[in-house]
Design a protein around this motif. Structure first.
Motif, PDB file in Angstrom:
ATOM      1  N   ALA A 242       0.832  -1.198   0.000  1.00 51.02           N
ATOM      2  CA  ALA A 242       0.000   0.000   0.000  1.00 51.02           C
ATOM      3  C   ALA A 242       0.871   1.254   0.000  1.00 51.02           C
ATOM      4  O   ALA A 242       1.947   1.276   0.587  1.00 51.02           O
ATOM      5  CB  ALA A 242      -0.904   0.002   1.225  1.00 51.02           C
ATOM      6  N   VAL A 243       0.404   2.288  -0.681  1.00 49.68           N
ATOM      7  CA  VAL A 243       1.153   3.549  -0.667  1.00 49.68           C
ATOM      8  C   VAL A 243       0.473   4.578   0.213  1.00 49.68           C
ATOM      9  O   VAL A 243       1.041   5.605   0.536  1.00 49.68           O
ATOM     10  CB  VAL A 243       1.326   4.120  -2.088  1.00 49.68           C
ATOM     11  N   ILE A 244      -0.775   4.305   0.588  1.00 48.89           N
ATOM     12  CA  ILE A 244      -1.517   5.215   1.451  1.00 48.89           C
ATOM     13  C   ILE A 244      -1.921   4.464   2.705  1.00 48.89           C
ATOM     14  O   ILE A 244      -2.537   3.396   2.620  1.00 48.89           O
ATOM     15  CB  ILE A 244      -2.808   5.715   0.755  1.00 48.89           C
ATOM     16  N   VAL A 245      -1.538   4.993   3.877  1.00 55.61           N
ATOM     17  CA  VAL A 245      -2.014   4.436   5.134  1.00 55.61           C
ATOM     18  C   VAL A 245      -2.934   5.491   5.730  1.00 55.61           C
ATOM     19  O   VAL A 245      -2.472   6.518   6.233  1.00 55.61           O
ATOM     20  CB  VAL A 245      -0.851   4.137   6.103  1.00 55.61           C
ATOM     21  N   ALA A 246      -4.225   5.259   5.643  1.00 55.30           N
ATOM     22  CA  ALA A 246      -5.189   6.266   6.065  1.00 55.30           C
ATOM     23  C   ALA A 246      -4.912   6.709   7.495  1.00 55.30           C
ATOM     24  O   ALA A 246      -4.712   5.875   8.386  1.00 55.30           O
ATOM     25  CB  ALA A 246      -6.609   5.722   5.937  1.00 55.30           C
ATOM     26  N   PRO A 249      -0.001   9.904   7.458  1.00 55.90           N
ATOM     27  CA  PRO A 249       0.758  10.393   6.298  1.00 55.90           C
ATOM     28  C   PRO A 249       2.238  10.020   6.374  1.00 55.90           C
ATOM     29  O   PRO A 249       2.850   9.726   5.347  1.00 55.90           O
ATOM     30  CB  PRO A 249       0.549  11.917   6.347  1.00 55.90           C
ATOM     31  N   GLU A 250       2.782   9.976   7.606  1.00 55.32           N
ATOM     32  CA  GLU A 250       4.218   9.711   7.738  1.00 55.32           C
ATOM     33  C   GLU A 250       4.549   8.278   7.327  1.00 55.32           C
ATOM     34  O   GLU A 250       5.642   7.993   6.844  1.00 55.32           O
ATOM     35  CB  GLU A 250       4.693   9.963   9.171  1.00 55.32           C
ATOM     36  N   SER A 251       3.602   7.366   7.569  1.00 57.13           N
ATOM     37  CA  SER A 251       3.869   5.971   7.218  1.00 57.13           C
ATOM     38  C   SER A 251       3.462   5.661   5.785  1.00 57.13           C
ATOM     39  O   SER A 251       3.639   4.538   5.323  1.00 57.13           O
ATOM     40  CB  SER A 251       3.092   5.034   8.147  1.00 57.13           C
ATOM     41  N   SER A 252       2.877   6.624   5.109  1.00 52.39           N
ATOM     42  CA  SER A 252       2.415   6.368   3.749  1.00 52.39           C
ATOM     43  C   SER A 252       3.584   6.464   2.778  1.00 52.39           C
ATOM     44  O   SER A 252       4.271   7.480   2.718  1.00 52.39           O
ATOM     45  CB  SER A 252       1.332   7.369   3.366  1.00 52.39           C
ATOM     46  N   LEU A 253       3.765   5.359   2.031  1.00 53.67           N
ATOM     47  CA  LEU A 253       4.899   5.290   1.108  1.00 53.67           C
ATOM     48  C   LEU A 253       4.888   6.450   0.115  1.00 53.67           C
ATOM     49  O   LEU A 253       5.924   7.009  -0.239  1.00 53.67           O
ATOM     50  CB  LEU A 253       4.851   3.948   0.370  1.00 53.67           C
ATOM     51  N   LEU A 254       3.700   6.830  -0.309  1.00 50.43           N
ATOM     52  CA  LEU A 254       3.585   7.900  -1.296  1.00 50.43           C
ATOM     53  C   LEU A 254       4.200   9.197  -0.781  1.00 50.43           C
ATOM     54  O   LEU A 254       4.961   9.863  -1.486  1.00 50.43           O
ATOM     55  CB  LEU A 254       2.105   8.125  -1.638  1.00 50.43           C
ATOM     56  N   ILE A 255       3.882   9.521   0.474  1.00 53.49           N
ATOM     57  CA  ILE A 255       4.431  10.753   1.058  1.00 53.49           C
ATOM     58  C   ILE A 255       5.943  10.627   1.219  1.00 53.49           C
ATOM     59  O   ILE A 255       6.708  11.542   0.934  1.00 53.49           O
ATOM     60  CB  ILE A 255       3.759  11.037   2.423  1.00 53.49           C
ATOM     61  N   GLN A 256       6.370   9.431   1.670  1.00 45.54           N
ATOM     62  CA  GLN A 256       7.813   9.237   1.857  1.00 45.54           C
ATOM     63  C   GLN A 256       8.568   9.459   0.553  1.00 45.54           C
ATOM     64  O   GLN A 256       9.600  10.145   0.530  1.00 45.54           O
ATOM     65  CB  GLN A 256       8.097   7.820   2.376  1.00 45.54           C
ATOM     66  N   ALA A 286      -2.684  16.232   4.497  1.00 45.79           N
ATOM     67  CA  ALA A 286      -3.893  16.550   5.255  1.00 45.79           C
ATOM     68  C   ALA A 286      -5.004  15.560   4.918  1.00 45.79           C
ATOM     69  O   ALA A 286      -5.743  15.104   5.794  1.00 45.79           O
ATOM     70  CB  ALA A 286      -4.342  17.971   4.945  1.00 45.79           C
ATOM     71  N   TRP A 287      -5.064  15.232   3.657  1.00 48.06           N
ATOM     72  CA  TRP A 287      -6.121  14.318   3.203  1.00 48.06           C
ATOM     73  C   TRP A 287      -5.917  12.928   3.799  1.00 48.06           C
ATOM     74  O   TRP A 287      -6.853  12.298   4.277  1.00 48.06           O
ATOM     75  CB  TRP A 287      -6.102  14.281   1.669  1.00 48.06           C
ATOM     76  N   ILE A 288      -4.663  12.457   3.805  1.00 44.26           N
ATOM     77  CA  ILE A 288      -4.373  11.147   4.405  1.00 44.26           C
ATOM     78  C   ILE A 288      -4.658  11.187   5.902  1.00 44.26           C
ATOM     79  O   ILE A 288      -5.294  10.295   6.460  1.00 44.26           O
ATOM     80  CB  ILE A 288      -2.908  10.737   4.144  1.00 44.26           C
ATOM     81  N   GLN A 289      -4.185  12.273   6.522  1.00 40.73           N
ATOM     82  CA  GLN A 289      -4.355  12.442   7.961  1.00 40.73           C
ATOM     83  C   GLN A 289      -5.820  12.276   8.364  1.00 40.73           C
ATOM     84  O   GLN A 289      -6.143  11.668   9.371  1.00 40.73           O
ATOM     85  CB  GLN A 289      -3.858  13.843   8.347  1.00 40.73           C
ATOM     86  N   SER A 293     -10.374   9.812   2.588  1.00 42.72           N
ATOM     87  CA  SER A 293     -11.717   9.435   2.129  1.00 42.72           C
ATOM     88  C   SER A 293     -11.913   9.759   0.655  1.00 42.72           C
ATOM     89  O   SER A 293     -11.392  10.742   0.141  1.00 42.72           O
ATOM     90  CB  SER A 293     -12.754  10.182   2.963  1.00 42.72           C
ATOM     91  N   GLN A 294     -12.706   8.898   0.011  1.00 37.55           N
ATOM     92  CA  GLN A 294     -12.995   9.145  -1.393  1.00 37.55           C
ATOM     93  C   GLN A 294     -14.099  10.179  -1.547  1.00 37.55           C
ATOM     94  O   GLN A 294     -14.176  10.880  -2.545  1.00 37.55           O
ATOM     95  CB  GLN A 294     -13.444   7.839  -2.076  1.00 37.55           C
ATOM     96  N   THR A 295     -14.945  10.281  -0.518  1.00 40.01           N
ATOM     97  CA  THR A 295     -16.150  11.077  -0.693  1.00 40.01           C
ATOM     98  C   THR A 295     -16.170  12.367   0.111  1.00 40.01           C
ATOM     99  O   THR A 295     -16.911  13.287  -0.237  1.00 40.01           O
ATOM    100  CB  THR A 295     -17.380  10.242  -0.285  1.00 40.01           C
ATOM    101  N   ALA A 296     -15.375  12.457   1.193  1.00 44.70           N
ATOM    102  CA  ALA A 296     -15.449  13.652   2.034  1.00 44.70           C
ATOM    103  C   ALA A 296     -15.265  14.910   1.184  1.00 44.70           C
ATOM    104  O   ALA A 296     -14.369  14.993   0.355  1.00 44.70           O
ATOM    105  CB  ALA A 296     -14.384  13.596   3.129  1.00 44.70           C
ATOM    106  N   ALA A 297     -16.132  15.862   1.396  1.00 38.88           N
ATOM    107  CA  ALA A 297     -16.091  17.062   0.561  1.00 38.88           C
ATOM    108  C   ALA A 297     -15.043  18.047   1.049  1.00 38.88           C
ATOM    109  O   ALA A 297     -14.446  18.768   0.260  1.00 38.88           O
ATOM    110  CB  ALA A 297     -17.458  17.718   0.538  1.00 38.88           C
ATOM    111  N   THR A 298     -14.829  18.094   2.359  1.00 40.55           N
ATOM    112  CA  THR A 298     -13.891  19.085   2.903  1.00 40.55           C
ATOM    113  C   THR A 298     -13.034  18.444   3.976  1.00 40.55           C
ATOM    114  O   THR A 298     -13.351  17.382   4.504  1.00 40.55           O
ATOM    115  CB  THR A 298     -14.641  20.262   3.553  1.00 40.55           C
TER     116      THR A 298
END
Lengths: 471, 516
Positions: A242-246, A249-256, A286-289, A293-298
């Protein structure tokens, strides 16, 4: 080839042999992907070394092929060019073969087997076959037989060329290369354009990935087994997991990967492409933090800036007729009303700093006549009180309001809610209560609220950067 | 033609229609002079006249003082018409690092240079550049990699030297320009160029142009103030002189007003013993009357400036003590700026003062910090310089931000040039020197209108030449004016037959990549 098929049958032995050879070649070309399978595994460096000349050599057949119809048409006026057209067509076919071979080596050697690559391969094979058919059909056309076959084949050749070139371009530049800066009007007409409204993911995250990542991690190429062109694919991850750990953010490969040193081996985007901008990284974090979510608007409580969301300044009316009165008021009160710029529609700014101790609710009320033209009011350290909210509520075009260091406690601050233009409110150093500050959350466009050194945000609790930016 | 009702002049002048002129001209005259056009034009003139007094130097003080010297637009009592467009920043603070900070040791991270220690800078990199007399005679130009490690800071992951731990924390709020470059290689012309847009003395500086063009927000304090930081004798201090904050051919009331670093902030500002406020007022009125007579007799606009300056000094008698009174600053201020800020004249103190001036509507504050001329002993002196400036710069930006002032205040950090990658004098693993380097240096900006969280421009692997997005001093100044709502081509002043401007006659452009 259908109409004149009967007449197209070769007459002599040599021609018949050429047709047979061509037929065999076409068979080989069509079967090539089955003879040597693109299995997605790298197959040796030398193949790759040669293969990497493909993007260079590929421009030769493009140039030659485009030149052929040009020469054929020009030959109507300069007959000498007719011969050249035939020669160039031959060159075109030969260079097609070389480019196709190198391209195949590139894909085979580098282990690419993504849909985008195979599509490009098929377009290349089709183009080579078309070029070959052109070579065969041209002598007939030249000899006055089968008048329409060669022009039709040549036109088809051009169309296939466009297809092949576009597929190739999408591989190197990304599938959205052409549409990224397309005017919005045009985008709406085209199917599959980026949605303009929706969730935070659609509005902010997807466009970042689309612009920076999907060239290599999309439908065209799927490097590292990772695709980032859809929410599901993004969450699924790639060969490294996985590249995103909901929430992390620090553990998400994508951010790293996007925050490594640019010279780090694992830095993304790779191959010298421009790194993500700071605010883009901040948004993704911020979004990962907040759950990815796929649907959250804000998103709430995170300090990200959305520059586009700042409402465009509403022009105020022309105050030039009032200028003599403004001047008189300036002289009488000492407060200054200054034009924001030379354009009257930009409005006026109220400065009171040099008369602040003598400027209170009464003086403010005297300015009501000019209120609709005032877009910014600096009332810092004046003696205005909560009673001024009634007056200020009539400053309909107010965008910025400075009340820092005044005796305001915030009672009745909700009276300012009708000021829909208000984006900036400075209450630092006042006695504004947490309850009053909470009311500000419902203000529509208010995004820069400063509460430093107030009961709502005492100094000790204030983080270094404490501008509360609402989402 | 019918007389206009508001016209007090009775109708006894010759009427064009009765004169012996060709009928064609009469028709043209009649067409031009319709009532609507007359009223429309008059209305506009009245409006602009009133606008003129509202804008620029307020009311009657400023622009009439320069009447006769031929200021284009403003000088002749016409409106200057500034800002040209709605500004993002209303005021600016310029932290000037005089001497030339070494970009390689602070900002421009070149990790690959470590492997090139003591190798010569290739001739192809240096090109035909003329060097200063201090290193032109060197037989070799050995590469001196930075003595310090760099770390990544912020979500931007920007590389910043270990010398700047505080600045590193705010790196996401900065626009770091690595491609600033200048035409001058020695201090005086280079500082003049940065501050006034011209290497030769006599041109107005940035602050004077702003004071002239935008006027005051607070009549009780100068529009443009200058703060010099105390010298550290350990550092190589190049002189800075008042022509750097002089108003050149503009009226002298647009010059920067310096605050002294010790004792009274402004000399002779406080009344002598036995003279009270009223006596002072009476004396000033008398002096002003004499000055007015002098002006009527001689018509020298500088007399007006003198009157304005006396009046300003009188108002400053109360406003400056209030400005300099730090006793009401809470403990959090000292926690942020450090204890140094309590000592007048330190760079930390000046940064705190700059914040207080911004709060009080001073349009432009320039803080000078000298000592960056690191020809030798870089490892000995640079840490001191950074320790003196790193935390206060961070504190200033952070403080402005938390108080909501950074939204409309521009902060600029710059020196006059950079320093060479090669060592001046002996190179060892422990120490080296760096000569002046005009071809690239690093500056940063933040605040109103700045696109923050970016690094703009790139240098080559030797931090020698700019390879991407060069920013000249002219471009930098044009961009600074842009943040303040000024088109650098429109803020002009006619002098010696030229429309003079800050960016000079060579074309300059606003750096769009730095605009939010």
């Amino acid at each position: 080839m259908d109409a004149g098929a009967g007449r197209l049958l070769p007459k002599d032995r040599a021609t018949r042999r050429a047709w047979l050879g061509a037929f065999l070649l076409i068979l080989v070309l069509v079967l090539l992907p089955w003879l040597i399978r693109l299995d997605g595994k790298p197959h040796g460096d030398f193949e790759q070394f040669l293969g990497r000349f493909h993007p260079l050599v590929v421009h030769l057949p493009i140039g030659f092929l485009v030149l052929v119809p040009v020469l054929e048409i020009a030959a109507r006026f300069k007959p000498g060019l007719r011969e050249a057209a035939g020669f160039v067509l031959g060159l075109a076919f030969a260079s097609c073969l070389v480019a196709l071979g190198l391209g195949f080596l590139l894909a085979y050697g580098g282990g690419s087997a993504e849909p985008g690559v195979t599509q490009h391969m098929w377009s290349g094979i089709a183009l080579t076959i078309f070029a070959l058919l052109c070579v065969l059909a041209r002598p007939l056309w030249f000899g006055g037989e089968a008048q329409y076959v060669y022009p039709a084949l040549l036109s088809g050749c051009m169309l296939v060329l466009i297809w092949a070139a576009h597929e190739g371009g999408s591989l190197t530049h990304g599938s959205n290369y052409l549409t990224q800066y397309m005017p919005a009007g045009l985008k709406r007409i085209l199917p599959g354009g980026a949605p303009t409204s929706g969730s935070f993911y659609i509005q902010h995250i997807h466009p970042i990935l689309d612009a920076n990542c999907v060239t290599c991690h999309g439908a065209g190429q799927v490097k590292g087994g990772l695709r980032l062109d859809s929410y599901d694919a993004l969450m699924r991850g790639g060969a490294d997991g996985a590249v995103i750990v909901a929430g992390k953010p620090e553990s998400s490969l994508l951010i790293q990967r996007v925050t490594y040193a640019p010279d780090h081996k694992g830095f993304m985007p790779a191959e010298g492409r421009p790194p993500l901008r700071a605010e883009e990284i901040a948004w993704i974090k911020a979004w990962i933090q907040q759950g990815a979510s796929q649907t959250a608007a804000t998103l709430s409580g995170i300090s990200f800036r959305e520059e586009q969301e700042e409402p465009p300044p509403q022009p105020v009316g022309d105050y030039t007729a009032l200028l003599p009165e403004i001047q008189q008021m300036d002289l009488a009160q000492g407060a200054k009303l200054k034009p924001v710029s030379r354009k009257p529609e930009d409005g006026l700014v109220l400065y009171t700093v040099d008369v602040a101790p003598q400027f209170g609710d009464v003086q403010l009320a005297q300015l009501l006549k000019f209120a609709p033209y005032i877009v910014e009011a600096d009332l810092g350290r004046t003696t205005v009180t909560n009673a001024s909210f009634d007056t200020l509520a009539r400053f309909t075009h107010l965008r910025a309001l400075h009340l820092e260091g005044t005796g305001i406690t915030g009672d009745g601050i909700s009276k300012l809610a009708p000021l829909t233009q208000l984006t900036y409110l400075n209450l630092s150093g006042t006695m504004v209560s947490p309850a009053a500050a909470a009311q500000l959350r419902s203000f529509r466009n208010l995004r820069h609220i400063y509460l430093y050194n107030t009961p709502a945000q005492p100094i000790a609790e204030a983080p270094a950067a404490n501008a509360i930016r609402k989402d | 033609m019918k007389q206009h009702p508001l016209c007090t002049d009775p109708e006894h002048g010759p009427n064009v229609m009765h004169l012996a002129v060709p009928i064609g001209l009469k028709r043209e005259w009649a067409a031009l002079e319709t009532r609507r056009q007359f009223l429309g034009r008059t209305g506009k003139v009245l409006g602009w006249a009133a606008m003129a007094s509202l804008m620029g130097a307020s009311a009657l003080r400023g622009d009439t003082a320069t009447a006769g010297t031929g200021a284009s637009g403003g000088g002749n009592g016409e409106p200057i018409g500034l800002p040209n467009f709605a500004p993002k920043a209303k005021r600016a603070i310029y932290l000037f690092m005089s001497g030339g900070p070494p970009q390689i040791d602070m900002w421009d991270y070149k990790p690959n240079l470590a492997a090139l220690y003591d190798k010569d800078v290739p001739d192809s990199v240096r090109g035909s550049q003329q060097l200063t007399g201090m290193t032109a005679g060197q037989a070799r130009f050995p590469i001196a990699p930075s003595h310090w490690q760099f770390k990544r800071y912020g979500v931007t992951g920007t590389w910043v030297s270990d010398l700047l731990p505080y600045t590193g924390r705010m790196v996401d709020d900065l626009a770091i320009i690595k491609s600033t470059n200048t035409d001058a290689i020695n201090h005086e012309p280079a500082i003049m160029l940065m501050n006034t847009g011209n290497m030769n003395a006599g041109k107005p500086c940035l602050g004077s142009w702003l004071a002239y063009g935008l006027g005051s927000m607070n009549d009780n304090l100068p529009t443009f103030m200058v703060l010099q930081s105390k010298l550290n004798p350990k550092e190589n201090n190049q002189p800075v002189s008042s022509r750097l904050w002089g108003s050149g051919f503009l009226s002298s009331e647009y010059s920067g007003v310096g605050l002294r670093s010790s004792g009274d902030p402004v000399l002779y500002l406080s009344d002598p013993d036995g003279v009270d406020r009223e006596v002072r007022r009476g004396m000033l009125d008398a002096v002003n009357e004499i000055n007015r007579q002098t002006y009527e007799e001689l018509g020298d606009p500088e007399t007006h400036s003198r009157i304005a300056q006396y009046e300003m000094a009188y108002r400053m008698q109360t406003s400056v003590p209030e400005l300099a009174d730090l006793s009401k600053e809470p403990q959090s201020t000292w926690d942020l700026y450090g204890e140094d800020a309590k000592e007048p004249g330190t760079f930390a103190y000046n940064c705190l003062m700059a914040r207080r001036m911004a709060e009080r509507g001073v349009r432009f504050t320039q803080v000078y910090k000298r000592g960056w001329d690191l020809h030798g002993d870089v490892t000995g002196v640079l840490p001191t310089l950074c320790a003196e400036t790193d935390r206060p710069s961070y504190a200033l930006v952070t403080d402005l931000k938390q108080r909501g002032l950074l939204d409309d205040t521009l902060v600029i950090w710059a020196g006059e040039f950079g320093r060479t990658v090669y060592s001046q004098g002996g190179l060892s693993h422990e120490n080296y020197g760096r000569d002046h380097h005009p071809r690239c240096f690093t500056t940063w900006m933040t605040g109103g209108g700045v696109r923050t969280g970016i690094t703009y421009g790139e240098t080559d692997e030797y931090s020698y030449n700019v390879v991407k997005d060069p920013v000249t001093v002219r471009d930098l100044n044009a961009t600074i004016l842009h943040y303040l709502g000024i088109d650098h081509n429109k803020l002009t002043y006619k002098f010696q037959g030229l429309d003079q401007k800050l960016t000079g006659p060579t074309p300059a452009s606003v750096v769009q990549g730095l605009i939010a």
